[in-house]
Design an enzyme around this catalytic site. Structure first.
Site, PDB file in Angstrom:
ATOM      1  N   GLY A   1       0.840  -1.117  -0.114  1.00 29.98           N
ATOM      2  CA  GLY A   1      -0.017   0.133  -0.106  1.00 29.98           C
ATOM      3  C   GLY A   1       1.010   1.125   0.009  1.00 29.98           C
ATOM      4  O   GLY A   1       2.001   1.306   0.633  1.00 29.98           O
TER       5      GLY A   1
ATOM      6  N   ARG B   1       0.775  -5.181  -5.052  1.00 30.75           N
ATOM      7  CA  ARG B   1       0.979  -6.413  -3.986  1.00 30.75           C
ATOM      8  C   ARG B   1       1.658  -7.569  -4.523  1.00 30.75           C
ATOM      9  O   ARG B   1       1.161  -8.517  -4.037  1.00 30.75           O
ATOM     10  CB  ARG B   1      -0.274  -6.474  -3.302  1.00 30.75           C
TER      11      ARG B   1
ATOM     12  N   ASP C   1       5.627  -5.164   6.093  1.00 30.68           N
ATOM     13  CA  ASP C   1       5.788  -6.612   6.426  1.00 30.68           C
ATOM     14  C   ASP C   1       6.029  -7.579   5.149  1.00 30.68           C
ATOM     15  O   ASP C   1       6.850  -8.415   5.124  1.00 30.68           O
ATOM     16  CB  ASP C   1       4.869  -6.813   7.532  1.00 30.68           C
TER      17      ASP C   1
ATOM     18  N   THR D   1       4.591   1.849   6.347  1.00 30.82           N
ATOM     19  CA  THR D   1       3.175   1.586   6.572  1.00 30.82           C
ATOM     20  C   THR D   1       2.691   2.707   7.300  1.00 30.82           C
ATOM     21  O   THR D   1       2.960   3.392   8.239  1.00 30.82           O
ATOM     22  CB  THR D   1       3.023   0.343   7.160  1.00 30.82           C
TER      23      THR D   1
ATOM     24  N   ASP E   1      -0.020   1.963   9.106  1.00 31.09           N
ATOM     25  CA  ASP E   1      -0.651   1.423  10.100  1.00 31.09           C
ATOM     26  C   ASP E   1       0.590   1.329  11.478  1.00 31.09           C
ATOM     27  O   ASP E   1       0.066   0.937  12.495  1.00 31.09           O
ATOM     28  CB  ASP E   1      -0.682  -0.151   9.761  1.00 31.09           C
TER      29      ASP E   1
ATOM     30  N   ASP F   1       2.629  -0.675  12.282  1.00 29.96           N
ATOM     31  CA  ASP F   1       2.836  -2.130  12.856  1.00 29.96           C
ATOM     32  C   ASP F   1       3.938  -2.950  12.672  1.00 29.96           C
ATOM     33  O   ASP F   1       3.966  -4.221  12.955  1.00 29.96           O
ATOM     34  CB  ASP F   1       1.431  -2.809  12.480  1.00 29.96           C
TER      35      ASP F   1
ATOM     36  N   ARG G   1      -5.545  -2.421   9.918  1.00 30.25           N
ATOM     37  CA  ARG G   1      -5.540  -3.767   9.831  1.00 30.25           C
ATOM     38  C   ARG G   1      -5.487  -4.532  11.217  1.00 30.25           C
ATOM     39  O   ARG G   1      -6.535  -4.025  12.207  1.00 30.25           O
ATOM     40  CB  ARG G   1      -4.419  -4.399   9.262  1.00 30.25           C
TER      41      ARG G   1
END
Length: 343
Positions: A10, A71, A102, A125, A127, A129, A171
């Site tokens: 992304g 992706r 990741d 990211t 996120d 994460d 997510r």
């Protein structure tokens, strides 16, 4: 020295500052850089563009990535791995800098550990994460976008005496939801790390209403679970190349529950890809640039199998294999601090 660079997964604000940092530091070391197009699809198909300090000098303020992304997962097919290795050799690429999350970095790690390919990772990211780094670029821009959206939604919620549920990305990590909920003084937040307590949420919203607050704001992470037997709310049962389902839709369910249990008119908004778009904040421009410079320096010096990371205020490098495979979830101490306002 010839360095390749790609952006996978992304997109997010801050990717272009990284590209700029890599290109400049490699050029300063006497090397050249090419940019592979559309993530791992680029080195598979041999599609690239030349990158020079002049060509990337003014991309720092641009969102997304000038290289495009995808992706694509070459690890699924050994023949695709062979194409990458062959193209790296044919094109005389000394090192490949992979910028991604990741999944993207997991591919870079396997190409290095299992096939001896020289790779350097750069964590990306919205996120937030990824393990082994204190923060990922793109996160700051994302939470500012969510905060600004909630500031706007607050006025319409107050005007109509409604509750509005805002669904965020993230997510299976609640960083975006929690930070944006704190920054926007939300009445409640749901994150993946803690099972959702809808009874508590509805009780708080009714208490606020009885106390004179005639509207409410609830922030819900897309990966939160309403009940263990229900599992995650998904947009589709289909999975991408890395085995991920498309999360989304929990905001609507939560809004229905609130209206049914409290009788308060409730609406829901899914911010979706708005959280990925637009120009990066100053924080993400600076962090992206710093990570790019250090990634370029490592590549130019012949180091491989490492990932650049932020630790405190310093940019360090860690083993790529240690940086992938373990999800960095929300620090529950932050959620506990936020919960002072959810009572």
């Amino acid at each position: 020295m010839k360095v390749g660079i790609l952006t996978g997964g992304g997109d997010c604000p801050g990717l272009n500052p990284v590209i700029r940092g890599v290109v400049q530091s490699v050029a300063n070391a006497g090397g050249e850089t090419i940019g592979f197009l559309e993530g791992w699809r680029g080195p598979i198909e041999g599609n690239f563009i030349e990158l020079t300090p002049e060509s990337v000098s003014d991309i720092i303020f641009k969102g997304g990535t000038i290289l495009g992304s995808s992706r694509t997962n070459p690890i699924k097919d050994p023949s695709l791995v062979e194409k990458i290795l062959e193209n790296m050799k044919t094109m005389k690429i000394d090192c490949l800098v992979a910028i991604g999350g990741d999944d993207t970095l997991g591919v870079a790690n396997k190409l290095h550990s299992e096939h001896g390919m020289a790779t350097i990772g750069c964590p990306k990211t919205i996120d937030n994460d990824l393990s082994s780094t204190d923060v990922t670029f793109g996160f700051d821009t994302s939470i500012n976008i969510v905060m600004e959206a909630i500031d706007r939604l607050r006025t319409t919620a107050e005007s109509h005496r409604r509750v509005i549920v805002i669904e965020t990305m993230g997510r299976h990590a609640g960083w975006i939801a929690c930070y944006s909920a704190i920054a926007s003084a939300a009445d409640y937040v749901m994150v993946p790390e803690i099972p959702a307590n809808v009874d508590e949420m509805c009780s708080i919203l009714k208490k606020r209403r009885e106390g004179g607050k005639n509207y409410g704001i609830v922030v819900v992470s897309e990966g939160a679970e309403l009940a263990k037997d229900e599992g995650f709310v998904t947009q589709s049962a289909e999975v991408d190349d890395f085995g991920h389902v498309a999360l989304g839709g929990i905001g609507e369910k939560v809004a229905d529950i609130i209206e049914e249990r409290t009788g308060i008119e409730t609406r829901w908004v899914t911010l979706g890809h708005l959280q990925r778009g637009g120009t990066p904040t100053a924080a993400d421009r600076v962090l992206g640039t710093r990570l790019g410079v250090h990634a370029g320096r490592l590549a130019a010096s012949g180091v491989k199998g490492r990932m650049v990371a932020l630790r405190g205020t310093k940019i360090v490098d860690v083993a790529l294999e240690d940086a992938v495979g373990e999800l960095r979830t929300l620090d529950l101490e932050i959620l506990d601090e936020a919960s002072e306002f959810f009572k």
